[in-house]
Write a protein that holds these residues in place. Structure first.
Motif, mmCIF file in Angstrom:
data_model
loop_
_atom_site.group_PDB
_atom_site.id
_atom_site.type_symbol
_atom_site.label_atom_id
_atom_site.label_comp_id
_atom_site.label_asym_id
_atom_site.label_seq_id
_atom_site.Cartn_x
_atom_site.Cartn_y
_atom_site.Cartn_z
ATOM 1 N N LYS A 207 0.857 -1.183 0.000
ATOM 2 C CA LYS A 207 0.000 0.000 0.000
ATOM 3 C C LYS A 207 0.890 1.228 0.000
ATOM 4 C CE LYS A 207 -2.369 -0.936 3.860
ATOM 5 N NZ LYS A 207 -1.928 -2.194 4.507
ATOM 6 N N TYR A 233 -4.197 6.231 2.628
ATOM 7 C CA TYR A 233 -3.668 5.187 1.758
ATOM 8 C C TYR A 233 -3.991 5.520 0.307
ATOM 9 C CZ TYR A 233 -2.806 2.464 5.954
ATOM 10 O OH TYR A 233 -2.344 2.035 7.171
ATOM 11 N N GLN A 263 -4.922 -1.612 -0.242
ATOM 12 C CA GLN A 263 -5.096 -0.186 0.023
ATOM 13 C C GLN A 263 -6.310 -0.017 0.940
ATOM 14 O OE1 GLN A 263 -5.789 2.218 -3.473
ATOM 15 N NE2 GLN A 263 -6.508 3.939 -2.256
#
Length: 295
Positions: A207, A233, A263
């Motif tokens: 991420k 994120y 994510q």
């Protein structure tokens, strides 16, 4: 190195599916798995308990219906409390691994409360030893069933900071899930870790992170949940983490585990087709494949 040799998977939390109560709108397995497949992801983590069926055979059936390989999954559990034995709970979860062929149990050292904004306890030497003993017991039990147990450093858990991570490196033999976002937010350096401790990494969650939000989580001015809502994120390549260097460090040192696109996302309503989580995941998939192609 061809992209065919590198294993890429999806994670339901990229679609906003999370174990934390009141996290946001929860999309159905049918849509999440269909969109993963549309992106060319032939494998997924399980997601939180209840996202897929609880019964092992039923869980395996749903994955098979979507031609989706089971990777394993994120499994938060208390590991530091001498009055709680985590092994029976882990053994129950491993039944789903045997039924579906999943091979990676991603452990998180849960504090014991709900969510990731609670105050963490400071472990004394005895607490750390309980943790190390439980990690070893779980690692051996999983290995006996053909499963690799890994520890996931995670914001709001017992293993969060650089110091926590190094305690585990030095005090146990457990392999790690290198989560590029949680390491950054916890104050560790995933680029350094991927270079210096690649042999301890058996799984990875990729991420990207907007560091301006991460710093506010670190100094306590914003909660972890609120920062996720605000977009802390980012899709791979759109944030401040050197994802390309991490992937390169791992692959050039022989890493053969999964790269899971993860994510963390909070969504408020069902997105339209091709929008929302799908669009971000598409950006991440394309970025990762380009990075791998250059190695």
């Amino acid at each position: 190195m061809s992209t065919q040799k590198v294993k890429i998977a999806g994670a339901p939390i990229s679609w906003g599916v999370c174990e934390v109560p009141n996290w946001g709108h929860q999309m159905t397995p049918e849509r999440v798995l269909r969109e993963m497949a549309d992106l060319g992801l032939g494998a997924t983590e399980f997601g939180p308990l209840g996202f897929l069926p609880i019964e092992p055979a039923d869980r395996a059936k749903v994955l098979a219906e979507h031609s989706m390989e089971a990777v394993g999954g994120f499994f938060p559990i208390i590991l530091h409390n001498a009055d709680f034995d985590p092994l029976p709970t882990v053994l129950e979860e491993l039944k789903s691994y045997e039924a579906s062929g999943a091979k990676t149990l991603v452990l998180s050292a849960e504090i014991g409360g709900e969510g990731y904004d609670a105050k963490r306890p400071d472990l004394d030497a005895a607490g750390w030893q309980v943790m190390f003993t439980n990690l070893e017991r779980i690692k051996e039990a999983a290995a006996a069933r053909g499963v690799t147990a890994v520890l996931h450093p995670h914001v709001g858990t017992i293993i969060e900071t650089h110091e926590d991570v190094m305690h585990v490196v030095q005090g146990s033999n457990i392999s790690f899930c290198l989560d590029t976002g949680h390491m950054v937010i916890g104050g560790a350096d995933p680029v350094w870790f991927s270079a210096e401790h690649a042999k301890r990494v058996a799984h990875s969650h990729l991420k990207d992170v907007d560091l301006s939000w991460a710093k506010q989580v670190q100094d306590g001015s914003v909660t972890y949940y609120d920062a996720v809502v605000k977009g802390m994120y980012r899709p791979l390549g759109k944030g401040d983490v050197n994802i390309a260097a991490i992937v390169r460090n791992l692959l050039t040192q022989g890493y053969d585990g999964w790269f899971v696109l993860e994510q963390d996302n909070v969504i408020s309503a069902e997105p339209t087709d091709g929008a929302g989580p799908y669009a971000d995941a598409k950006t991440s998939v394309e970025f990762l494949r380009a990075v791998i192609a250059e190695i």
